[in-house]
Design an enzyme around this catalytic site. Structure first.
Site, mmCIF file in Angstrom:
data_model
loop_
_atom_site.group_PDB
_atom_site.id
_atom_site.type_symbol
_atom_site.label_atom_id
_atom_site.label_comp_id
_atom_site.label_asym_id
_atom_site.label_seq_id
_atom_site.Cartn_x
_atom_site.Cartn_y
_atom_site.Cartn_z
ATOM 1 N N GLY A 223 0.809 -1.215 0.000
ATOM 2 C CA GLY A 223 0.000 0.000 0.000
ATOM 3 C C GLY A 223 0.838 1.260 0.000
ATOM 4 N N ALA A 224 1.915 1.259 -0.793
ATOM 5 C CA ALA A 224 2.907 2.345 -0.706
ATOM 6 C C ALA A 224 2.677 3.473 -1.697
ATOM 7 C CB ALA A 224 4.315 1.768 -0.926
ATOM 8 N N ASN A 225 1.582 3.447 -2.428
ATOM 9 C CA ASN A 225 1.374 4.507 -3.411
ATOM 10 C C ASN A 225 0.841 5.791 -2.783
ATOM 11 O OD1 ASN A 225 -1.119 2.612 -3.396
ATOM 12 N ND2 ASN A 225 -1.937 4.542 -4.157
ATOM 13 N N GLY B 35 -0.181 7.946 1.313
ATOM 14 C CA GLY B 35 -0.225 7.987 2.765
ATOM 15 C C GLY B 35 1.062 7.613 3.462
ATOM 16 N N GLY C 246 2.443 4.688 3.865
ATOM 17 C CA GLY C 246 3.273 3.771 3.080
ATOM 18 C C GLY C 246 4.160 4.490 2.100
ATOM 19 N N TYR D 148 -12.926 -3.112 11.861
ATOM 20 C CA TYR D 148 -11.608 -2.522 11.561
ATOM 21 C C TYR D 148 -10.642 -2.770 12.718
ATOM 22 C CZ TYR D 148 -7.949 0.900 10.695
ATOM 23 O OH TYR D 148 -6.726 1.514 10.507
#
Length: 408
Positions: free
Chosen positions: A120-122, A124, A126, A287
């Site tokens: 999920g590094a694209n 925020g 990450g 969550y």
């Protein structure tokens, strides 16, 4: 950076350093030198290596110059002097806290021989972790569901750091099939893996199932990333390094909320762990439970594979990231809280701290917050529960592939 006002020297004093990084002070009036700061009486040590990107040049006349080629800076002042810390070395946790950011923690680190995967590094947190690693020479693989956004994130990092070693690979955590393919391809390429950052996460407002038939937050935030970790186990164990590989799972304080599917009395309750219908679904509880499962997995993973350093951490509260993209209400609350919450760089600090600090390797702590040892929910310390969750998760994954075989 040293910001203590009482650390300033009067005009007759000068600060110098020895070849091994010790700071000394010269009194030009008395012609004496001493190790202690003339005002604070502290003894200081600077990092032995120059900050990443700097080099030392000695001119013919003996003048020593320090050059930062990226930012076109040339100075006769040693850049390390601005970052001295007292009374401990840079690798001590007491130097960092809730206001630290990732780049401050990475100051002076050379990660050119390290390879990291960040899920999920694209965007925020990450993205900030990946960007910070890349700026210090690490080979970073951005594992993203949306390849277009992943490639755009890589381009953004390269624009800032021309020699950044970054790439993007497709990882769709809503598909266990894709997770298996990702791990198998990585193993087949015999790539090293020093750091695995389990960052990806989703916060839904409505009930959704993945293609594998599991509640989306449970699968994305926990099960698929646990499956990825086990799939990359061989890559981590076979990586040659002077320090153990590390798995860093980004959880949050909401793991402490009531857990519908985990009970000290009844153990793991599968139909509440990943409900099949909205009748037993509460999005905030689901969550928090997914994040609890992630920490429990880390606890059990550490017991099963002590040769790999694994830990969970909390990045901060109400971070202005894409996690709240599915709810206007949540985005409103985050906007209101922004003046009191961490920036994305600050939120990336604790994961980065756990990724590179040597001192954490000797700590039994399973959970970090604000670059400091924290205490997670008591469920995490219940070995029977963590073992049961481990077994039940494996069964759920096997069941998913029986319903939807990998071969087509």
């Amino acid at each position: 950076m040293n910001d203590e006002s009482d650390d300033e020297l009067s005009s007759n004093w000068e600060m110098g350093k020895t070849h091994d990084g010790r700071i000394f002070y010269i009194d030009h009036q008395t012609k004496n030198t001493q190790w202690e700061h003339p005002i604070t009486k502290k003894i200081k040590i600077i990092p032995p290596d120059l900050p990443f990107g700097w080099k030392e040049v000695i001119e013919k006349d003996g003048t020593v110059l320090y050059i930062d080629e990226q930012h076109k800076i040339i100075t006769t002042g040693d850049p390390r002097l601005a970052y001295t810390k007292n009374p401990v070395t840079k690798d001590s946790s007491s130097n960092f806290g809730h206001q630290s950011n990732a780049l401050q923690i990475l100051y002076g680190m050379d990660l050119t021989n390290k390879t990291a995967i960040v899920t999920g590094a694209n965007t925020g947190i990450g993205f900030e972790i990946a960007r910070s690693f890349a700026k210090h020479g690490c080979q970073v693989i951005l594992a993203c569901r949306n390849m277009a956004k992943g490639e755009a994130a890589c381009a953004k990092i390269i624009k800032e750091q021309e020699n950044a070693n970054v790439s993007c690979r497709k990882l769709d955590l809503c598909s266990l099939r894709n997770v298996k393919q990702f791990a198998e391809q990585y193993r087949q390429e015999s790539l090293p893996l020093h750091l695995l950052i389990l960052n990806a996460g989703v916060l839904n407002t409505r009930f959704k199932l993945t293609e594998n038939g599991y509640e989306e937050m449970f699968q994305v935030n926990y099960m698929a990333q646990a499956y990825l970790t086990v799939g990359l186990l061989t890559s981590m164990i076979t990586t040659k390094s002077d320090s153990p590989p590390r798995v860093i799972a980004i959880s949050c304080e909401s793991h402490r909320v009531e857990s519908p599917g985990i009970s000290m009395l009844n153990g793991i309750i599968l139909d509440r762990l990943s409900p099949r219908s909205p009748h037993h679904f509460d999005n905030l509880l689901a969550y928090g439970q997914s994040k609890l499962c992630l920490i429990m997995f880390i606890a059990e993973f550490r017991r099963n594979y002590p040769q790999i350093y694994s830990v969970a951490c909390h990045p901060g509260n109400a971070i202005n990231s894409d996690l709240t993209r599915n709810s206007y209400l949540y985005r409103f609350f985050v906007t209101i809280a922004r003046p009191f919450s961490k920036s994305l760089q600050q939120a990336a600090a604790t994961p980065v701290f756990c990724s590179i600090m040597k001192s954490v390797l000797n700590e039994p702590t399973i959970y970090y917050n604000n670059c400091y040892e924290g205490s997670p929910s008591s469920f995490v310390y219940n070995t029977q529960l963590t073992q049961d969750l481990w077994i039940q998760t494996q069964t759920m994954i096997e069941l998913a592939f029986k319903r939807q075989p990998l071969t087509v």
